[in-house]
Design an enzyme around this catalytic site. Sequence first.
Site, PDB file in Angstrom:
ATOM      1  N   LYS A   1       5.880 -26.749   3.519  1.00  0.00           N
ATOM      2  CA  LYS A   1       5.227 -25.516   3.040  1.00  0.00           C
ATOM      3  C   LYS A   1       3.992 -25.212   3.884  1.00  0.00           C
ATOM      4  CE  LYS A   1       7.894 -24.618  -0.563  1.00  0.00           C
ATOM      5  NZ  LYS A   1       8.725 -23.393  -0.631  1.00  0.00           N
ATOM      6  N   ARG A   2       3.980 -25.722   5.112  1.00  0.00           N
ATOM      7  CA  ARG A   2       2.902 -25.470   6.079  1.00  0.00           C
ATOM      8  C   ARG A   2       1.523 -25.840   5.499  1.00  0.00           C
ATOM      9  NH1 ARG A   2       7.474 -25.416   7.756  1.00  0.00           N
ATOM     10  NH2 ARG A   2       8.395 -23.690   8.960  1.00  0.00           N
TER      11      ARG A   2
ATOM     12  N   ALA B   1      -1.766 -23.299   5.603  1.00  0.00           N
ATOM     13  CA  ALA B   1      -1.418 -21.876   5.423  1.00  0.00           C
ATOM     14  C   ALA B   1      -2.142 -21.269   4.223  1.00  0.00           C
ATOM     15  CB  ALA B   1       0.082 -21.729   5.256  1.00  0.00           C
TER      16      ALA B   1
ATOM     17  N   LEU C   1      -3.886 -21.009   0.258  1.00  0.00           N
ATOM     18  CA  LEU C   1      -3.467 -21.218  -1.125  1.00  0.00           C
ATOM     19  C   LEU C   1      -1.954 -21.083  -1.253  1.00  0.00           C
ATOM     20  CD1 LEU C   1      -4.167 -21.360  -4.201  1.00  0.00           C
ATOM     21  CD2 LEU C   1      -4.200 -18.862  -4.155  1.00  0.00           C
TER      22      LEU C   1
ATOM     23  N   LEU D   1       0.702 -19.432  -2.616  1.00  0.00           N
ATOM     24  CA  LEU D   1       0.701 -18.119  -3.270  1.00  0.00           C
ATOM     25  C   LEU D   1       1.591 -18.070  -4.503  1.00  0.00           C
ATOM     26  CD1 LEU D   1       0.650 -15.920  -0.049  1.00  0.00           C
ATOM     27  CD2 LEU D   1      -1.216 -16.217  -1.684  1.00  0.00           C
TER      28      LEU D   1
ATOM     29  N   GLY E   1      -7.219 -19.956   2.086  1.00  0.00           N
ATOM     30  CA  GLY E   1      -7.813 -21.138   1.452  1.00  0.00           C
ATOM     31  C   GLY E   1      -7.945 -22.316   2.417  1.00  0.00           C
TER      32      GLY E   1
ATOM     33  N   GLU F   1     -11.118 -21.675   4.016  1.00  0.00           N
ATOM     34  CA  GLU F   1     -12.182 -21.969   3.047  1.00  0.00           C
ATOM     35  C   GLU F   1     -12.441 -23.477   2.983  1.00  0.00           C
ATOM     36  OE1 GLU F   1     -12.331 -19.021  -0.466  1.00  0.00           O
ATOM     37  OE2 GLU F   1     -10.196 -19.290  -0.093  1.00  0.00           O
TER      38      GLU F   1
ATOM     39  N   GLU G   1      -5.969 -12.210   2.695  1.00  0.00           N
ATOM     40  CA  GLU G   1      -6.048 -11.892   1.264  1.00  0.00           C
ATOM     41  C   GLU G   1      -5.915 -10.385   1.021  1.00  0.00           C
ATOM     42  OE1 GLU G   1      -7.778 -14.233   2.757  1.00  0.00           O
ATOM     43  OE2 GLU G   1      -8.098 -15.934   1.420  1.00  0.00           O
TER      44      GLU G   1
ATOM     45  N   ARG H   1      -2.449  -9.374   0.913  1.00  0.00           N
ATOM     46  CA  ARG H   1      -1.730  -9.913  -0.248  1.00  0.00           C
ATOM     47  C   ARG H   1      -2.227  -9.310  -1.560  1.00  0.00           C
ATOM     48  NH1 ARG H   1       1.634 -11.704   3.258  1.00  0.00           N
ATOM     49  NH2 ARG H   1       1.106 -13.584   4.413  1.00  0.00           N
TER      50      ARG H   1
ATOM     51  N   GLY I   1     -11.064 -17.088  -3.000  1.00  0.00           N
ATOM     52  CA  GLY I   1     -11.442 -17.647  -4.301  1.00  0.00           C
ATOM     53  C   GLY I   1     -11.918 -19.080  -4.208  1.00  0.00           C
TER      54      GLY I   1
HETATM   55  C1  1HE Z   1       3.985 -20.808   1.613  1.00  0.00           C
HETATM   56  C2  1HE Z   1       2.737 -20.455   2.118  1.00  0.00           C
HETATM   57  C3  1HE Z   1       1.711 -20.122   1.188  1.00  0.00           C
HETATM   58  C4  1HE Z   1       4.011 -20.898   3.778  1.00  0.00           C
HETATM   59  N1  1HE Z   1       2.015 -20.167  -0.119  1.00  0.00           N
HETATM   60  N2  1HE Z   1       4.237 -20.839   0.292  1.00  0.00           N
HETATM   61  N3  1HE Z   1      -1.721 -17.517   3.031  1.00  0.00           N
HETATM   62  C5  1HE Z   1      -0.917 -16.681   3.711  1.00  0.00           C
HETATM   63  O1  1HE Z   1      -0.787 -15.516   3.392  1.00  0.00           O
HETATM   64  C6  1HE Z   1      -0.138 -17.294   4.853  1.00  0.00           C
HETATM   65  C7  1HE Z   1       1.331 -17.359   4.485  1.00  0.00           C
HETATM   66  N4  1HE Z   1       2.109 -18.131   5.440  1.00  0.00           N
HETATM   67  C8  1HE Z   1       2.506 -17.653   6.659  1.00  0.00           C
HETATM   68  O2  1HE Z   1       2.112 -16.590   7.099  1.00  0.00           O
HETATM   69  C9  1HE Z   1       3.475 -18.505   7.424  1.00  0.00           C
HETATM   70  O3  1HE Z   1       4.105 -19.409   6.505  1.00  0.00           O
HETATM   71  C10 1HE Z   1       2.841 -19.341   8.575  1.00  0.00           C
HETATM   72  C11 1HE Z   1       2.404 -18.385   9.690  1.00  0.00           C
HETATM   73  C12 1HE Z   1       1.662 -20.170   8.127  1.00  0.00           C
HETATM   74  C13 1HE Z   1       3.909 -20.315   9.129  1.00  0.00           C
HETATM   75  O4  1HE Z   1       5.067 -19.599   9.482  1.00  0.00           O
HETATM   76  P1  1HE Z   1       6.454 -20.348   9.686  1.00  0.00           P
HETATM   77  O5  1HE Z   1       7.449 -19.319  10.146  1.00  0.00           O
HETATM   78  O6  1HE Z   1       6.260 -21.552  10.509  1.00  0.00           O
HETATM   79  O7  1HE Z   1       6.867 -20.911   8.231  1.00  0.00           O
HETATM   80  P2  1HE Z   1       7.479 -20.129   6.965  1.00  0.00           P
HETATM   81  O8  1HE Z   1       8.964 -20.052   7.095  1.00  0.00           O
HETATM   82  O9  1HE Z   1       6.770 -18.842   6.750  1.00  0.00           O
HETATM   83  O10 1HE Z   1       7.040 -21.100   5.777  1.00  0.00           O
HETATM   84  C14 1HE Z   1       7.740 -22.296   5.465  1.00  0.00           C
HETATM   85  C15 1HE Z   1       7.780 -22.400   3.954  1.00  0.00           C
HETATM   86  O11 1HE Z   1       6.422 -22.506   3.497  1.00  0.00           O
HETATM   87  C16 1HE Z   1       8.333 -21.157   3.301  1.00  0.00           C
HETATM   88  O12 1HE Z   1       8.980 -21.572   2.097  1.00  0.00           O
HETATM   89  P3  1HE Z   1      10.575 -21.763   2.041  1.00  0.00           P
HETATM   90  O13 1HE Z   1      10.845 -22.229   0.637  1.00  0.00           O
HETATM   91  O14 1HE Z   1      11.139 -20.409   2.381  1.00  0.00           O
HETATM   92  O15 1HE Z   1      10.909 -22.786   3.082  1.00  0.00           O
HETATM   93  C17 1HE Z   1       7.094 -20.358   2.946  1.00  0.00           C
HETATM   94  O16 1HE Z   1       7.300 -19.463   1.864  1.00  0.00           O
HETATM   95  C18 1HE Z   1       6.165 -21.482   2.553  1.00  0.00           C
HETATM   96  N5  1HE Z   1       4.760 -21.068   2.661  1.00  0.00           N
HETATM   97  N6  1HE Z   1       2.766 -20.521   3.468  1.00  0.00           N
HETATM   98  C19 1HE Z   1       3.261 -20.510  -0.541  1.00  0.00           C
HETATM   99  N7  1HE Z   1       0.486 -19.805   1.567  1.00  0.00           N
HETATM  100  C20 1HE Z   1      -8.513 -20.039  -2.999  1.00  0.00           C
HETATM  101  S1  1HE Z   1      -7.963 -18.502  -2.758  1.00  0.00           S
HETATM  102  C21 1HE Z   1      -7.279 -18.442  -1.178  1.00  0.00           C
HETATM  103  C22 1HE Z   1      -6.325 -17.312  -1.025  1.00  0.00           C
HETATM  104  C23 1HE Z   1      -5.443 -17.510   0.159  1.00  0.00           C
HETATM  105  O17 1HE Z   1      -5.348 -18.581   0.705  1.00  0.00           O
HETATM  106  S2  1HE Z   1      -4.596 -16.134   0.702  1.00  0.00           S
HETATM  107  C24 1HE Z   1      -3.757 -16.651   2.135  1.00  0.00           C
HETATM  108  C25 1HE Z   1      -2.413 -17.213   1.836  1.00  0.00           C
END
Ligand code: 1HE
Length: 254
Positions: free
Chosen positions: A22-23, A59, A61, A63, A106, A109, A129, A132, A137
Site C-alpha cells: 500500500k506504498r 503515500a 494517510l 484514504l 501524511g 507531515e 489533500e 482529495r 490533519g
Molecule cells: C493507498 C494509498 C493511500 C496507495 N491510501 N491506499 N495520499 C495520496 O493521495 C497519494 C495516493 N497514492 C498515490 O498517488 C500512488 O499510490 C503512489 C504515487 C504513491 C504510488 O503509485 P503506484 O502506481 O506505485 O501504486 P498504486 O497502484 O497507486 O498503489 C498500490 C496500492 O496502494 C493500491 O491498492 P490496491 O489494493 O489497488 O493494490 C492503492 O490504492 C494503495 N494506496 N496510496 C490508501 N494514500 C493526517 S491527514 C493526511 C492526509 C493525506 O495524507 S492526503 C494524501 C493521501
Amino acid sequence: MKHIITEVRDKVLLIGINRIEKRNALNKEIMLELESTFSSIPDGIGCIVIHGFGDHFSAGLDLSELKEMDVEEGLYHSIAWRPILDKMQFGKVPVIAALHGACIGGGLELASAAHIRVADESTYYALPEGMRGIFVGGGGSVRIPRLVGTAVMMDMMLTGRIHNAEEGHRLGFSQYITEKGKHLEKSIELARRICDNAPMTNFALIQVLPRIADSTQDIGMMMESLTAAITQSAPEAKRRLNDFLEGRAKKVKE
Ligand code: 1HE
C-alpha cells in the site's frame, strides 16, 4: 508489530515503515505501532532514523479510513495523530527522516516532525489533500510552513504542485540530498555523528530550539541563557571542555 520493523545499530535505532503493498500508506495500525515505538525507546539509543521499505517513504494517510467518517470521528482521527508526532518531535533523542520516492500528505507531515530530513534523488513532495477534498490533519499546517513557508504549502495544496528532490531541497524540505538509494546510509552516518554529541545538548536542541523559534525575542533570549547554563554545568560538558583545553579533542577544520 505488523508494519513497523526496528533495528538497533550501536546507538542508532532504525524504524522502518513496512506496508509496501500500500506504498506505506499510514493507517491506524501503523500510527499505533509508531506511538508504541516512540514510547519505548531503549536506553542507550542516541538517535533515531525513520525510513520506508519499498520504493517510497509514504503515500500519506490511508484514504480508506476517511470513507465513512463523520465530523466527530474526523476530529478525533486528526487529534489522534498529534501525540504520536509530538512524541517523535519532542522525545529524548533526535530523529532523522530518510526519504525516498513519495513523501506525500501524511507522509510529509510525519517527515516534518523529524529534526533532519535526508532525501535521495527519487524523493518527491506533494500535498494532494486539495485534490482529495480534504485538509492536512497530522500537524502539517503547523510544521510544514516552519520548514518551507506558508506560500510554498499554499501553492502545493491549492494547485497540487509536486516538488522533486532538488526543488524540495532548495525549498528547505531536506537538509541533505543523496544519490538514489543512499539516503539510509547517509542518515545512519549522520545519526552516528549525532550520537557523539553530549546527550544533554541533543536533548536541549530538540526541546528548546523549536520553542524559542515560537517565542518572542525576549522570552527566547531568556530560554537560551537558562539552557546554556544547564548544559555547560553537566559533568559531560566539563570533560569535553577540558579535553579541548588540554589538546585531546578534535579541532574544527574543514
Ligand atoms: C493507498 C494509498 C493511500 C496507495 N491510501 N491506499 N495520499 C495520496 O493521495 C497519494 C495516493 N497514492 C498515490 O498517488 C500512488 O499510490 C503512489 C504515487 C504513491 C504510488 O503509485 P503506484 O502506481 O506505485 O501504486 P498504486 O497502484 O497507486 O498503489 C498500490 C496500492 O496502494 C493500491 O491498492 P490496491 O489494493 O489497488 O493494490 C492503492 O490504492 C494503495 N494506496 N496510496 C490508501 N494514500 C493526517 S491527514 C493526511 C492526509 C493525506 O495524507 S492526503 C494524501 C493521501
